[in-house]
Write an enzyme that holds these catalytic residues in place. Structure first.
Site, short mmCIF file in Angstrom:
data_model
loop_
_atom_site.label_atom_id
_atom_site.label_comp_id
_atom_site.label_asym_id
_atom_site.label_seq_id
_atom_site.Cartn_x
_atom_site.Cartn_y
_atom_site.Cartn_z
N ASN A 255 37.54 25.05 78.43
CA ASN A 255 36.68 25.94 77.62
C ASN A 255 35.22 25.72 77.99
OD1 ASN A 255 35.61 23.75 75.87
ND2 ASN A 255 37.77 23.56 75.35
N ASP B 139 43.81 23.10 72.49
CA ASP B 139 44.93 23.03 71.54
C ASP B 139 46.27 23.00 72.26
OD1 ASP B 139 43.34 22.99 69.26
OD2 ASP B 139 43.07 25.17 69.31
N LYS C 200 50.29 23.35 94.60
CA LYS C 200 49.50 24.52 94.21
C LYS C 200 50.42 25.73 94.00
CE LYS C 200 45.68 27.33 95.76
NZ LYS C 200 45.11 27.92 96.95
N PRO D 214 48.24 16.88 71.23
CA PRO D 214 48.09 16.07 70.02
C PRO D 214 46.75 16.38 69.36
CG PRO D 214 47.79 14.73 71.99
CD PRO D 214 48.27 16.07 72.45
N ILE E 265 43.69 14.89 67.93
CA ILE E 265 43.07 13.55 68.00
C ILE E 265 42.52 13.15 66.63
CG2 ILE E 265 41.25 12.18 69.11
CD1 ILE E 265 41.61 14.14 71.55
N PHE F 153 34.44 18.76 63.50
CA PHE F 153 33.69 19.99 63.72
C PHE F 153 34.64 21.16 63.56
CE2 PHE F 153 29.34 19.29 65.36
CZ PHE F 153 29.31 17.92 65.21
N LYS G 244 40.02 22.68 56.61
CA LYS G 244 40.15 21.66 57.66
C LYS G 244 39.76 20.28 57.13
CE LYS G 244 39.75 24.26 61.53
NZ LYS G 244 39.02 24.93 62.59
N LYS H 216 42.79 17.75 57.46
CA LYS H 216 42.67 16.69 58.47
C LYS H 216 42.25 15.36 57.84
CE LYS H 216 41.93 19.63 62.47
NZ LYS H 216 41.84 19.55 63.93
O1 C5P Z 1 41.70 22.52 64.14
P1 C5P Z 1 40.48 22.65 64.98
O2 C5P Z 1 40.76 22.53 66.45
O3 C5P Z 1 39.63 23.85 64.68
O4 C5P Z 1 39.59 21.39 64.57
C1 C5P Z 1 38.39 21.08 65.20
C2 C5P Z 1 38.12 19.62 65.04
O5 C5P Z 1 39.28 18.87 65.38
C3 C5P Z 1 37.04 19.15 65.99
O6 C5P Z 1 36.38 18.09 65.33
C4 C5P Z 1 37.83 18.67 67.21
O7 C5P Z 1 37.13 17.67 67.91
C5 C5P Z 1 39.07 18.12 66.56
N1 C5P Z 1 40.29 18.28 67.37
C6 C5P Z 1 40.95 17.18 67.84
N2 C5P Z 1 42.11 17.30 68.56
C7 C5P Z 1 42.62 18.52 68.80
C8 C5P Z 1 41.96 19.67 68.31
C9 C5P Z 1 40.80 19.52 67.61
O8 C5P Z 1 40.46 16.06 67.63
N3 C5P Z 1 43.73 18.62 69.49
#
Ligand code: C5P
Length: 402
Positions: free
Chosen positions: A210, A279, A289, A305, A307, A323, A337, A341
């Site tokens: 991204n 994601d 390739k 996963p 994080i 974030f 969230k 989370k």
């Molecule tokens: O659920 P979402 O992706 O919108 O959540 C964003 C937050 O979760 C951010 O703080 C991002 O760093 C964290 N995140 C993560 N691992 C993921 C997806 C998002 O730590 N796989």
């Protein structure tokens, strides 16, 4: 006791009997968290050896302006730039006079002219020399130029006189040095920050990623260092220099980012998930390739996963900040969230406005947090990422204190 975490103190020792107290001063500065380098004048070396201060500071002692070898190691300009504070202790009457005159004929005076760091002087001399109008005029000149003074103390002197001119106690000098730095809001706190994008390989030459630049995470790392924290930055691939004093762990995929974060959790008080973690990743990355063949092709993806969720469900759960980049219903989605989370705080961005957020220098955010009396919030209007980082770090420190 105040703190000097992450501060670099350049201690300059002049030739006076109080030079013997410099050994203890090095220790006190280090106890307050400072990294210390030492400059000694020729006179200082008559009272205490460079070896003593080298052993205590853990760094080579600098004493010559014209020593080629020393200049190759860390030259006078580098020393001047290195310092967050130049502390002269003891500062003799001669040193004050030479500084007032703007001389640059030895290492101490040259570095003093070359540095933009604040300067703190701890004078030490015979009481009559201190009271002398010449010294008092030099004092006034140096104060007017913005130099700070700690002491002198008053009492019995090495020469038998009684009066002002004793060097202040090393503990008081270290306190005085610490008081020159404003923010110690996260002193001693261990902060882990994720930043940047992740790259999920499709084959040896392609990946899914991204537009995250990592600027917000790196700004947070700088702000946390400024507030006295020790910082581990877990960074996806970005084109940014690692901030000074930050420990950076470079990773590629979300899984690698998770693995590093888990090993850092043992020593973590505050976790800030600022990375734009992919994601999904390709179910399997091709070893060779991928060749173009049919008109269409489908990719099969699998969930990465989470994080942050792994951090907040860990037994050693630190204070956790996430974030949320949203294109609609910012507040509602961010609050969801925060709860889902298990976060202490969330920083929500409206990414539908392309002038802020991803890859830009500026950002605007809604900060939402949990506290004893319920939820709190703060709307931060568009500002630089450095300013926003400072606000986020102050808020975290405030919530931690509460
Ligand atoms: O659920 P979402 O992706 O919108 O959540 C964003 C937050 O979760 C951010 O703080 C991002 O760093 C964290 N995140 C993560 N691992 C993921 C997806 C998002 O730590 N796989």
């Amino acid at each position: 006791m105040g703190h000097l975490n992450n501060r670099r103190v350049l201690l300059a020792v002049c030739g006076g009997i109080a030079a013997y107290k410099s050994a203890e001063l090095v220790r006190k500065l280090q106890d307050s968290g400072a990294e210390v380098r030492v400059i000694m004048t020729r006179g200082a070396q008559e009272f205490i050896t460079p070896l003593t201060l080298q052993a205590l500071s853990g760094n080579t002692v600098h004493h010559s302006l014209l020593d080629e070898e020393a200049e190759r190691g860390m030259g006078h300009i580098e020393l001047a730039r290195w310092a967050d504070l130049m502390l002269i202790a003891p500062a003799t009457a001669d040193c004050m006079a030479r500084l007032a005159a703007g001389r640059a004929d030895d290492l101490l005076t040259t570095v003093a002219l070359a540095t933009s760091a604040p300067m703190l002087l701890a004078p030490a001399m015979n009481q009559q020399m201190w009271k002398d109008l010449a010294t008092q005029a030099n004092l006034a000149t140096l104060v007017e130029r913005g130099m700070h003074f700690a002491g002198p103390d008053s009492g019995e002197q090495a020469c038998g006189d009684i009066g002002p001119g004793r060097m202040l106690d090393p503990v008081a000098i270290a306190e005085s040095a610490a008081s020159l730095f404003k923010s110690g809001a996260l002193a001693g706190q261990r902060v882990v920050i994720t930043a940047g994008p992740t790259r999920e390989p499709l084959d040896p030459v392609r990946y899914i990623s991204n537009h995250s630049s990592g600027k917000m995470g790196y700004a947070l790392a700088r702000a946390a260092i400024d507030a006295g924290a020790s910082v581990q930055l877990v960074s996806g691939p970005v084109a940014l220099a690692v901030p000074d004093r930050v420990n950076c762990h470079s990773v590629g995929t979300a899984q690698e980012m998770l693995d590093v974060c888990m090993t850092l959790l043992e020593d973590c008080d505050i976790f800030i998930g600022c990375a734009a973690v992919a994601d999904y990743r390709p179910l399997s990355a091709c070893e060779q390739k991928i060749k173009k063949s049919s008109q269409e092709m489908s990719l099969q993806l699998t969930r990465n996963p989470d994080i942050l969720a792994s951090v907040t469900s860990h037994i050693a759960k630190p204070f956790s900040v996430g974030f949320a980049a949203e294109t609609e219903n910012l507040r509602e989605h961010a609050l969801g969230k925060l709860e889902r989370k298990g976060l202490n705080m969330i920083v929500a961005n409206d990414v539908s406005d392309s002038s802020i957020g991803f890859n830009s220098e500026n950002n605007a955010a809604l900060l939402l947090w949990r506290e004893a009396e319920g939820n709190g919030e703060l709307n931060v209007e568009q500002c630089s990422k450095d300013v926003l980082a400072g606000i986020i770090i102050s808020k975290i420190a405030h919530l931690r204190r509460a």
